[in-house]
Design a protein around this motif. Structure first.
Motif, short mmCIF file in Angstrom:
data_model
loop_
_atom_site.label_atom_id
_atom_site.label_comp_id
_atom_site.label_asym_id
_atom_site.label_seq_id
_atom_site.Cartn_x
_atom_site.Cartn_y
_atom_site.Cartn_z
N TYR A 60 -37.63 52.79 8.99
CA TYR A 60 -38.75 53.71 9.19
C TYR A 60 -40.06 52.96 9.37
CZ TYR A 60 -41.04 58.26 8.57
OH TYR A 60 -41.75 59.42 8.76
N TYR A 66 -35.73 58.25 12.13
CA TYR A 66 -36.02 58.75 13.47
C TYR A 66 -34.70 59.15 14.11
CZ TYR A 66 -40.33 56.16 12.65
OH TYR A 66 -41.50 55.68 12.12
N ASN A 71 -39.23 62.75 14.25
CA ASN A 71 -39.62 62.04 13.03
C ASN A 71 -39.17 62.89 11.84
OD1 ASN A 71 -40.82 60.51 11.05
ND2 ASN A 71 -42.90 61.04 11.62
N VAL A 79 -37.28 62.45 20.47
CA VAL A 79 -37.35 61.61 19.28
C VAL A 79 -38.02 62.43 18.20
CG1 VAL A 79 -38.17 59.43 18.32
CG2 VAL A 79 -37.60 59.58 20.75
N LEU A 120 -39.86 51.48 16.00
CA LEU A 120 -39.61 52.59 16.92
C LEU A 120 -40.22 52.30 18.29
CD1 LEU A 120 -38.62 55.51 17.44
CD2 LEU A 120 -40.88 56.26 16.69
#
Length: 109
Positions: free
Chosen positions: A69, A45, A38, A36, A74
């Motif tokens: 975001y 993501y 950023n 993952v 997330l």
């Protein structure tokens, strides 16, 4: 049509899990991880499926880009994926950010 699913973490996790099912085939002595990333410039993501097999080159398969975001969002997506797949998660470019639910560091690096 996309706007109706923009803030739905279950929908995003379902898409990622469907794509994982498409690309995952178990091999002996293989390592699998979900990366993952950023993307601080595009405020998104990115999810990748990394496959490491002995005597083969590693593969990195893009799974999904999430443009909503928010760390809470997330965290819900990652938790939903972890219920079905027990792969290692690697988080990049998160710096000293912490998960909103328990305040632990997202990335230990």
């Amino acid at each position: 049509m996309e706007a109706t699913h923009l803030n739905n973490s279950d929908f995003e996790a379902q898409i990622i899990k469907q794509r994982l099912k498409l690309y995952f085939t178990p091999y002996i002595k293989a390592r699998y991880e979900i990366l993952v990333v950023n993307d601080i410039f595009a405020h998104s993501y990115n999810f990748f499926f990394n496959i490491y097999r002995p005597l083969k080159l590693p593969h990195s398969i893009p799974l999904r880009r999430i443009t909503f975001y928010r760390l809470e969002f997330l965290e819900n997506v990652v938790a939903n994926i972890r219920t079905e797949y027990k792969f290692s998660f690697v988080f990049r470019n998160f710096g000293k950010q912490r998960w909103p639910s328990n305040f632990t560091l997202i990335s230990k690096q």
